[in-house]
Design an enzyme around this catalytic site. Structure first.
Site, mmCIF file in Angstrom:
data_model
loop_
_atom_site.group_PDB
_atom_site.id
_atom_site.type_symbol
_atom_site.label_atom_id
_atom_site.label_comp_id
_atom_site.label_asym_id
_atom_site.label_seq_id
_atom_site.Cartn_x
_atom_site.Cartn_y
_atom_site.Cartn_z
ATOM 1 N N GLY A 111 -0.227 -30.220 -29.529
ATOM 2 C CA GLY A 111 -0.925 -29.144 -30.486
ATOM 3 C C GLY A 111 0.138 -28.518 -31.356
ATOM 4 C CB SER A 112 0.689 -29.380 -34.471
ATOM 5 O OG SER A 112 0.161 -29.332 -35.465
ATOM 6 N N GLY A 113 -0.092 -25.891 -33.657
ATOM 7 C CA GLY A 113 0.216 -24.964 -33.969
ATOM 8 C C GLY A 113 1.671 -24.085 -34.749
ATOM 9 C CG PHE A 114 2.375 -20.577 -36.029
ATOM 10 C CD1 PHE A 114 2.925 -20.498 -37.014
ATOM 11 C CD2 PHE A 114 1.445 -20.252 -36.045
ATOM 12 C CE1 PHE A 114 2.211 -19.740 -38.813
ATOM 13 C CE2 PHE A 114 0.166 -19.855 -37.233
ATOM 14 C CZ PHE A 114 1.444 -19.471 -37.993
ATOM 15 N N GLY A 115 3.527 -22.729 -32.091
ATOM 16 C CA GLY A 115 4.231 -22.971 -30.877
ATOM 17 C C GLY A 115 5.115 -24.396 -30.608
ATOM 18 C CD GLU A 159 -5.063 -8.940 -41.617
ATOM 19 O OE1 GLU A 159 -4.446 -8.343 -41.873
ATOM 20 O OE2 GLU A 159 -5.680 -10.111 -41.600
ATOM 21 C CG ASP A 202 -2.012 -17.554 -29.585
ATOM 22 O OD1 ASP A 202 -0.889 -17.009 -29.114
ATOM 23 O OD2 ASP A 202 -3.151 -18.131 -30.464
ATOM 24 C CB ALA A 215 2.351 -16.554 -35.848
HETATM 25 C C1 LIG Z 1 -8.272 -15.635 -37.578
HETATM 26 C C2 LIG Z 1 -6.766 -15.255 -37.451
HETATM 27 C C3 LIG Z 1 -5.752 -14.182 -37.630
HETATM 28 C C4 LIG Z 1 -4.097 -13.980 -37.089
HETATM 29 N N1 LIG Z 1 -3.587 -13.199 -37.602
HETATM 30 C C5 LIG Z 1 -2.405 -13.078 -37.172
HETATM 31 C C6 LIG Z 1 -1.392 -12.715 -38.263
HETATM 32 O O1 LIG Z 1 -1.201 -12.093 -39.137
HETATM 33 N N2 LIG Z 1 0.598 -12.916 -37.618
HETATM 34 C C7 LIG Z 1 0.113 -12.679 -36.400
HETATM 35 O O2 LIG Z 1 1.579 -12.791 -36.165
HETATM 36 N N3 LIG Z 1 -0.246 -13.704 -35.714
HETATM 37 C C8 LIG Z 1 -2.139 -14.181 -36.549
HETATM 38 N N4 LIG Z 1 -2.576 -14.756 -35.578
HETATM 39 C C9 LIG Z 1 -2.633 -15.488 -34.063
HETATM 40 C C10 LIG Z 1 -1.711 -16.493 -34.644
HETATM 41 O O3 LIG Z 1 -2.287 -17.085 -35.531
HETATM 42 C C11 LIG Z 1 -1.376 -16.871 -32.676
HETATM 43 O O4 LIG Z 1 -0.806 -16.367 -32.193
HETATM 44 C C12 LIG Z 1 -0.595 -18.403 -33.152
HETATM 45 O O5 LIG Z 1 -1.398 -19.680 -33.638
HETATM 46 C C13 LIG Z 1 -0.269 -19.260 -31.866
HETATM 47 O O6 LIG Z 1 0.038 -20.214 -32.213
HETATM 48 P P1 LIG Z 1 -0.149 -21.667 -31.364
HETATM 49 O O7 LIG Z 1 0.857 -22.962 -31.638
HETATM 50 O O8 LIG Z 1 -0.002 -21.359 -29.490
HETATM 51 O O9 LIG Z 1 -1.593 -22.415 -31.396
HETATM 52 P P2 LIG Z 1 -2.678 -22.467 -32.651
HETATM 53 O O10 LIG Z 1 -1.733 -22.237 -33.617
HETATM 54 O O11 LIG Z 1 -4.074 -22.277 -32.259
HETATM 55 O O12 LIG Z 1 -1.658 -24.315 -32.324
HETATM 56 C C14 LIG Z 1 -3.226 -24.241 -31.222
HETATM 57 C C15 LIG Z 1 -2.941 -26.011 -32.128
HETATM 58 O O13 LIG Z 1 -3.027 -27.321 -30.593
HETATM 59 C C16 LIG Z 1 -4.262 -27.968 -31.245
HETATM 60 N N5 LIG Z 1 -5.417 -28.205 -30.472
HETATM 61 C C17 LIG Z 1 -5.603 -27.523 -29.406
HETATM 62 N N6 LIG Z 1 -6.556 -27.897 -28.363
HETATM 63 C C18 LIG Z 1 -6.261 -28.896 -28.639
HETATM 64 C C19 LIG Z 1 -6.866 -30.199 -27.785
HETATM 65 N N7 LIG Z 1 -6.922 -30.601 -26.053
HETATM 66 N N8 LIG Z 1 -5.864 -31.744 -27.723
HETATM 67 C C20 LIG Z 1 -5.074 -31.301 -29.162
HETATM 68 N N9 LIG Z 1 -4.799 -30.979 -29.602
HETATM 69 C C21 LIG Z 1 -5.498 -28.900 -29.695
HETATM 70 C C22 LIG Z 1 -5.083 -26.842 -32.175
HETATM 71 O O14 LIG Z 1 -5.903 -28.107 -33.328
HETATM 72 C C23 LIG Z 1 -4.591 -26.303 -33.023
HETATM 73 O O15 LIG Z 1 -3.781 -27.098 -34.447
HETATM 74 C C24 LIG Z 1 -4.341 -15.208 -35.845
HETATM 75 C C25 LIG Z 1 -5.075 -15.817 -35.501
HETATM 76 C C26 LIG Z 1 -6.674 -16.179 -35.596
HETATM 77 C C27 LIG Z 1 -7.654 -16.837 -35.351
#
Ligand SMILES: Cc1cc2nc3c(=O)[nH]c(=O)nc-3n(C[C@H](O)[C@H](O)[C@H](O)COP(=O)(O)OP(=O)(O)OC[C@H]3O[C@@H](n4cnc5c(N)ncnc54)[C@H](O)[C@@H]3O)c2cc1C
Length: 435
Positions: free
Chosen positions: A12-16, A171, A300, A315
């Site tokens: 996962g290359s999200g925020f975490g 929003e 998350d 995030a």
């Molecule tokens: C519409 C929306 C608005 C938001 N607004 C806010 C805000 O205003 N402020 C705030 O602080 N937070 C906000 N959030 C919440 C915030 O975006 C999340 O808390 C944050 O993105 C979590 O980060 P993460 O790294 O856990 O997961 P994510 O950022 O969701 O990243 C997960 C990554 O894992 C990858 N992935 C998933 N499953 C697999 C798999 N099986 N194999 C390979 N890759 C995979 C995905 O492609 C993704 O790149 C919002 C969320 C959404 C959906």
């Protein structure tokens, strides 16, 4: 890559995940970042893509580009389908990757509370594809209304329902109202987009339930000033192609957006660890999985309590967990004990329409234009990529001055609405009688 160094795999290359990878930039380890998409997505601005304010490339950035200079990191495009903790391997849809330390940061998706059949009629917002689909449905709804002869069907086309009164729902509803009242106001001939009905439906007693009550109330008033009808204490009991049931009320609509439940990535299940009700992994205080000290779950996907309250799925929490985990991975390699994670809450912000919002920084609470300005500053600051920051700032300034939304393109299957196949015969030759 040097095979003898410890292999840290991040899913996962999200925020975490990205924060963890960057945090390991100077560590003597080999990092492999696996993601099923090729981009890091700035989810807080997704609703702007869904409401035609921004284009996809303005809120996403290729992961390879972000990590271009990080010599110890490589990027794999692939979908992780299972984790074999005993063999220390991740199974991808099309291969395998071995690890010494694993960081699972696969995030969460939508929960329809067991009613998965609602999803086809009420898409959620999590990916760029979701955002483009919602944008298509909203813009097509106005087009269909313009062609519609039957006043009731036209009314249905001009009714938009957002389910869920959290920040995303608030929003989105505000942005729909702006589109109807301002952006599209003069673009149609037979309909008046300003008559569109926008409903925000929340099962709980107030919108923005995690904010102080005073800000929830202000957010509600700001939405109502934009023309949004806010229904609280209103649980959705049915969704189908022609509308939404809210208790005994039936709302005829063709456009429903789901911003309600959260369900963790199914990847969590394959860890064989205890999960919470949303399917998140109940991690230990150092963010490892119980009984698996080499496996960290963050963002998350992690379920953790701090001072009796859950660490929120936002995030900043994911970023802090990623940074913390990078430090702990290094400590583990040195044989040092892992440090417990502590979330530092820096506040919450939500925007409402084009110049309003609410903000809670703990030491100060804001609402109205000041909160909107704070929201704008924070989002520009955290957006990745100089070009993106510049373009988004310019686009917002332009939108502020002109009410224009630059990304009003209907893309996708035939540019048609949801749940309805293309009609036979030449398109657009006669006004449609369907809704
Ligand atoms: C519409 C929306 C608005 C938001 N607004 C806010 C805000 O205003 N402020 C705030 O602080 N937070 C906000 N959030 C919440 C915030 O975006 C999340 O808390 C944050 O993105 C979590 O980060 P993460 O790294 O856990 O997961 P994510 O950022 O969701 O990243 C997960 C990554 O894992 C990858 N992935 C998933 N499953 C697999 C798999 N099986 N194999 C390979 N890759 C995979 C995905 O492609 C993704 O790149 C919002 C969320 C959404 C959906």
């Amino acid at each position: 890559m040097k095979g003898e160094r410890p292999r840290v795999v991040i899913v996962g290359s999200g925020f975490g995940g990205l924060a963890a990878a960057r945090g390991l930039a100077r560590a003597p380890v080999d990092v492999t970042l696996v993601d099923r998409t090729n981009h890091h997505l700035f989810q807080p601005l997704l609703y702007q893509v869904a409401t035609a304010g921004l284009s996809p490339a303005e809120i996403a950035c290729p992961i390879r580009r972000i990590l271009r200079r990080q010599r110890n990191a490589r990027v794999l495009l692939g979908e992780a389908v299972a984790i074999d903790a005993a063999a220390k391997r991740i199974r991808l849809a099309d291969g395998e990757v071995a690890y010494d330390s694993l960081v699972v940061a696969a995030g969460a998706g939508h929960s329809y509370f067991g009613k998965d059949e609602w999803e086809a009629h009420a898409p959620g917002l999590k990916t760029l594809e979701d955002a483009l689909e919602i944008r298509r449905r909203v813009l097509v709804a106005f087009e269909e209304a313009e062609r519609e002869e039957d006043p009731e069907a036209r009314r249905r086309a001009l009714t938009f329902v957002v389910v869920g009164g959290g920040p995303t729902g608030v929003e989105m509803a505000g942005a729909f109202a702006e589109i109807a009242r301002n952006t599209l106001a003069r673009d149609f001939r037979r309909i008046d987009p300003r008559t569109a009905r926008i409903l925000l439906v929340e099962a709980g007693p107030r919108v923005l339930p995690t904010y102080p009550e005073e800000l929830s109330e202000k957010a509600k008033r700001q939405l109502e000033a934009l023309g949004v009808q806010v229904w609280t204490g209103a649980a959705v009991t049915g969704v189908d192609a022609s509308g939404v049931d809210v208790g005994a009320d039936r709302i005829a609509t063709r456009t429903v957006v789901w911003a309600a439940g959260v369900l963790a990535s199914p990847l969590a299940r394959s860890l064989g660890a205890p999960l919470d009700r949303a399917g998140r992994v109940r991690v230990l205080s150092d963010l490892t999985v119980p009984g698996q000290p080499a496996v960290f779950v963050i963002g998350d996907l992690a379920s953790l309590e701090q001072d009796g309250r859950p660490v929120p799925g936002v995030a900043p929490a994911a970023i802090q967990m990623g940074e913390h985990t990078a430090r702990n991975v290094v400590r583990a390699r040195r044989g040092e004990p892992l440090l417990p994670f502590r979330y530092r809450d820096k506040g919450s912000l939500a925007t409402i329409g084009r110049k309003s919002g609410v903000a809670d920084f703990g030491w100060v609470r804001l609402s109205g234009p000041l909160a909107w300005l704070a929201w704008l500053t924070v989002h520009i600051f955290f957006l990745i990529g100089f070009r993106n920051r510049f373009v988004v700032l310019f686009t917002w300034a332009w939108a502020y001055l002109t009410y224009e939304r630059s990304a009003r393109l209907i893309l996708g299957p035939g540019g048609r609405g949801p749940s309805r196949p293309s009609p036979p015969g030449p398109r657009g030759s006669t006004p449609s009688s369907g809704g």
